[in-house]
Design a protein around this motif. Sequence first.
Motif, mmCIF file in Angstrom:
data_model
loop_
_atom_site.group_PDB
_atom_site.id
_atom_site.type_symbol
_atom_site.label_atom_id
_atom_site.label_comp_id
_atom_site.label_asym_id
_atom_site.label_seq_id
_atom_site.Cartn_x
_atom_site.Cartn_y
_atom_site.Cartn_z
ATOM 1 N N ARG A 75 11.083 -2.203 0.901
ATOM 2 C CA ARG A 75 12.050 -1.584 0.059
ATOM 3 C C ARG A 75 11.547 -0.320 -0.349
ATOM 4 O O ARG A 75 11.962 0.643 -0.786
ATOM 5 N N ALA A 76 10.078 -0.516 -0.849
ATOM 6 C CA ALA A 76 9.452 0.632 -1.335
ATOM 7 C C ALA A 76 8.986 1.765 -0.517
ATOM 8 O O ALA A 76 8.814 3.034 -0.840
ATOM 9 N N VAL A 82 3.564 -2.261 -6.078
ATOM 10 C CA VAL A 82 3.762 -2.188 -4.561
ATOM 11 C C VAL A 82 3.910 -0.688 -4.185
ATOM 12 O O VAL A 82 3.484 -0.362 -3.102
ATOM 13 N N ASP A 83 4.359 -0.114 -4.941
ATOM 14 C CA ASP A 83 4.730 1.289 -4.814
ATOM 15 C C ASP A 83 3.213 2.233 -4.811
ATOM 16 O O ASP A 83 2.946 2.916 -4.018
ATOM 17 N N TYR A 84 2.656 1.714 -5.956
ATOM 18 C CA TYR A 84 1.474 2.678 -6.152
ATOM 19 C C TYR A 84 0.154 2.083 -5.479
ATOM 20 O O TYR A 84 -0.918 2.987 -5.293
ATOM 21 N N LEU A 98 1.625 0.420 -0.991
ATOM 22 C CA LEU A 98 2.219 0.917 0.179
ATOM 23 C C LEU A 98 1.146 2.023 0.541
ATOM 24 O O LEU A 98 0.855 2.231 1.943
ATOM 25 N N PRO A 99 0.619 2.930 -0.207
ATOM 26 C CA PRO A 99 -0.403 3.777 0.393
ATOM 27 C C PRO A 99 -1.584 3.067 1.199
ATOM 28 O O PRO A 99 -2.060 3.782 2.088
ATOM 29 N N ALA A 151 -4.392 -4.181 6.251
ATOM 30 C CA ALA A 151 -4.186 -3.692 4.883
ATOM 31 C C ALA A 151 -3.333 -4.826 4.053
ATOM 32 O O ALA A 151 -3.254 -5.077 2.968
ATOM 33 N N PHE A 152 -2.307 -5.195 5.058
ATOM 34 C CA PHE A 152 -1.271 -6.186 4.374
ATOM 35 C C PHE A 152 -1.872 -7.437 3.921
ATOM 36 O O PHE A 152 -1.761 -7.740 2.713
#
Lengths: 205, 262
Positions: free
Chosen positions: B30-31, B138-140, B143-144, B211-212
């Motif tokens: 979603r992000a 999650v965004d910050y 995700l990167p 990464a996940f």
Amino acid sequence: MKHITGLLKPDAGEIFFEDKDITQFSRKKLFKMRMNFGMLFQASALFDSMSVGENVALPLKKHSGKDDDEIQEIVLDKLRLVGLAGIYDKFPAELSGGMKKRVGLARAVVMDPQVVLYDEPTTGLDPIMADVINELIKSLQKELSITSVVVTHDIGSALKIADHVAMLYGGKIIFEGSPRETQETENEIVRQFIEGRAEGPIKAV
Amino acid sequence: MKFFALIGSSFLAFMEEIGGVFILLCRVVRAFPGIFRNMKNIVLQMERIGIGSIPLVLVTSLFVGAVTAIQAAYQFQGFVPMRYIGAVVGKSVTLELGPVLTALVVGGRVSAAIAAELGTMKVTEQIDAMEMIAIDPVDYLVLPRIVAATLMLPVLAVFSDLLAILGGMVVSKISMGVSMNVFQNGLRLLFESQDLIGGLVKTFFFGFIIAFMGCYHGFSTKGGAEGVGIATMKAVVSSCLLVLVANYLLASLIFRVIFAPK
């Protein structure tokens, strides 16, 4: 405190902010609501990969849409408010506990919130620094006209900064009143706590 | 009864873990549309995850290629002419050794680093503080890292393939006296571009897994220093195991279905 800001969801019950039940809020709405809140964490919770200036500036950078010069101006202004104008480029690891708390405070008020939540603001500080924080909480409340909610076990601090005191014991609020009423109450549990006695209705051991 | 309680509670814990993974997965998906708002962070993570891992990958690959050549020569002696050694090294490196060993060593390095960093942020309430200033972690944070690892693993695998073949070539020359020319002819003899492509496609998935898993275990850290240690360990173990499982599934898909032998 984590319930008030929606960081945790309660198993049962409702929480109201401006007459709206926040337990029903979506993440988006919660984020929007939290713009009205500032929070000072017990261990300050500064982002240790960022400098002091970046820490305080982060909320503005993400949400205000202001340019960098304006943001720096506001950040310096807030740092001045907590008496730390000169440490803009330092990193959290280089600061003492009291300084971290004050930077955390600057970050909490940088978006000019309506409500600031303080989680044990004086814990782990020497008495002088604790009083500095107390004075700051009072002056921020007056100067920026914000509502302050303070959770503390430091009776001196509570009596000094509060307009209204509530005592939580066993998951329930067992006493509410002004600081004066708190000092004069006959409630045995409250008496034991403010006098700091080991014997009494609260069994610690 | 105790026995059943034990089975029940470990089953519940397992299902909880699976549930947590899927919740984070959904939040990442979603992000995803907001990915371009975080370019600066993505580039920073690409540098840390990708460029920072180059020395490790280079040394690993050089020695893996070298040992492949030695073992191939040992199997060959008396049966197969040494001029085929390049073919064996090339095949095994591009198909399996390059991508998988890159994923395993980088997985150890990167998933541990991510889990320890996010885990420390979690236990010192920095993640809560981020939520409080209305920034989605999650965004910050997540995700990167995922985007950076997914993009950088194939790049590292290219370096790995090259260096491993070079290592094999040098060792063939020094120990077996196979000249570089002969080695290269062997390499060309059986080289197929689909081997290389198949091997590299797998690494996108490996990067994502690494990464996940680092982010997931970092976010589910509980307690203090011990919790961070446990989270780091779980991140490394689960990312390495999942890389191996995914490798089998992807190899089946790519080399049995997509590039199926005619």
